[in-house]
Design a protein around this motif. Structure first.
Motif, mmCIF file in Angstrom:
data_model
loop_
_atom_site.group_PDB
_atom_site.id
_atom_site.type_symbol
_atom_site.label_atom_id
_atom_site.label_comp_id
_atom_site.label_asym_id
_atom_site.label_seq_id
_atom_site.Cartn_x
_atom_site.Cartn_y
_atom_site.Cartn_z
ATOM 1 N N ASP A 1 0.798 -1.242 0.000
ATOM 2 C CA ASP A 1 0.000 0.000 0.000
ATOM 3 C C ASP A 1 0.827 1.287 0.000
ATOM 4 O OD1 ASP A 1 -1.968 -1.909 0.273
ATOM 5 O OD2 ASP A 1 -2.525 -1.347 2.308
ATOM 6 N N ILE A 2 1.891 1.318 -0.768
ATOM 7 C CA ILE A 2 2.687 2.554 -0.837
ATOM 8 C C ILE A 2 2.037 3.424 -1.917
ATOM 9 C CG2 ILE A 2 4.968 3.574 -1.023
ATOM 10 C CD1 ILE A 2 6.152 0.886 -0.200
ATOM 11 N N LYS B 1 2.935 5.387 -5.252
ATOM 12 C CA LYS B 1 3.884 6.504 -5.201
ATOM 13 C C LYS B 1 4.977 6.266 -6.242
ATOM 14 C CE LYS B 1 3.032 7.748 -0.423
ATOM 15 N NZ LYS B 1 3.623 8.386 0.749
ATOM 16 N N ASP B 2 5.439 7.349 -6.848
ATOM 17 C CA ASP B 2 6.393 7.249 -7.952
ATOM 18 C C ASP B 2 7.689 6.537 -7.570
ATOM 19 O OD1 ASP B 2 4.577 8.539 -9.611
ATOM 20 O OD2 ASP B 2 5.426 10.521 -9.231
ATOM 21 N N LEU B 3 8.154 6.705 -6.339
ATOM 22 C CA LEU B 3 9.417 6.084 -5.893
ATOM 23 C C LEU B 3 9.414 4.567 -6.014
ATOM 24 C CD1 LEU B 3 10.561 7.892 -2.607
ATOM 25 C CD2 LEU B 3 11.878 7.608 -4.698
ATOM 26 N N VAL B 4 8.239 3.964 -5.894
ATOM 27 C CA VAL B 4 8.145 2.495 -5.896
ATOM 28 C C VAL B 4 7.135 1.982 -6.927
ATOM 29 C CG1 VAL B 4 8.889 2.241 -3.493
ATOM 30 C CG2 VAL B 4 6.463 2.534 -4.020
ATOM 31 N N LYS B 5 6.866 2.785 -7.919
ATOM 32 C CA LYS B 5 5.880 2.420 -8.932
ATOM 33 C C LYS B 5 6.276 1.106 -9.617
ATOM 34 C CE LYS B 5 3.349 4.655 -12.633
ATOM 35 N NZ LYS B 5 3.247 5.859 -13.445
ATOM 36 N N PRO B 6 5.336 0.167 -9.738
ATOM 37 C CA PRO B 6 5.660 -1.117 -10.374
ATOM 38 C C PRO B 6 6.025 -0.948 -11.848
ATOM 39 C CG PRO B 6 3.505 -1.194 -9.291
ATOM 40 C CD PRO B 6 3.948 0.229 -9.278
ATOM 41 N N ALA C 1 12.199 1.976 1.183
ATOM 42 C CA ALA C 1 11.517 0.958 0.375
ATOM 43 C C ALA C 1 12.058 0.956 -1.053
ATOM 44 C CB ALA C 1 10.009 1.209 0.376
ATOM 45 N N ALA C 2 12.305 2.133 -1.596
ATOM 46 C CA ALA C 2 12.837 2.246 -2.961
ATOM 47 C C ALA C 2 14.233 1.637 -3.065
ATOM 48 C CB ALA C 2 12.843 3.699 -3.407
#
Length: 190
Positions: A15-16, A77-82, A39-40
């Motif tokens: 859920d980021i 969120k863009d930092l962890v976008k799949p 996380a990134a």
């Protein structure tokens, strides 16, 4: 206590999503503002090592929720976008295992080691971690790559986001998971 790449450990990012940027909506205080950056870093390591990645996306059934699929806050969120080839699992309850095929996908890939991080520590991270532990997975929760918000107690008392975070982690540690930090993960993938 290294995490062996040969065991094909899965990274579970919970859920980021952009809706969690509205701190006032969730209580007015948030801890661990570097959680997404950490996380990134872990996600980058998983991608570099071609290890399994599961992005969990909360899709609230409440149309007014920031995490409802019709609202912009539902987006990652863009930092962890799949990336296109990474698995996205949509859920509408606290556990990533309920109403999804996560367990089946892990079983089919013979994955028994999980690294869990994301939002929020005391809700979806905790619930998913508890179920993973009960399923017998070797589970790690990354304390500085998770975060939560402040809460009101049943008698109206204020509990800080950091207190809620630390209490949730204490309840998980050595019972359902090993609670570790980002540096541990980055240094112990062997």
């Amino acid at each position: 206590m290294a995490i062996s790449k040969t065991n094909n450990p899965a990274l579970i990012l919970i859920d980021i999503q952009k809706g969690f940027d509205d701190i006032e909506y969730w209580g007015g205080e948030r801890n661990n503002l570097d959680a997404e950056t950490n996380a990134a870093e872990i996600l980058k390591l998983w991608r570099e090592n071609n290890l399994p990645i599961f992005h969990i996306q909360h899709c609230s059934s409440n149309p007014k929720s920031l995490l409802n699929e019709n609202n912009a806050g539902n987006a990652f969120k863009d930092l962890v976008k799949p990336t296109e080839d990474e698995i996205v699992i949509k859920k509408n309850v606290n556990s990533a295992f309920i109403g999804t095929n996560l367990k089946e996908q892990l079983d089919n890939a013979n994955i028994e080691t999980l690294v869990i991080l994301g939002l929020t520590t005391d809700h979806c991270v905790s619930t998913t971690t508890r179920m993973a532990g009960n399923f017998g997975c070797k589970t790690f929760v990354v304390s500085d790559a998770t975060a939560t918000f402040n809460k009101k107690g049943i008698d109206g008392q204020d509990f800080s986001a950091e207190l809620i975070h630390q209490t949730a982690l204490a309840s998980l540690n050595n019972e359902f998971a090993n609670v570790v930090k980002t540096d541990f993960i980055l240094q112990n993938i062997k």
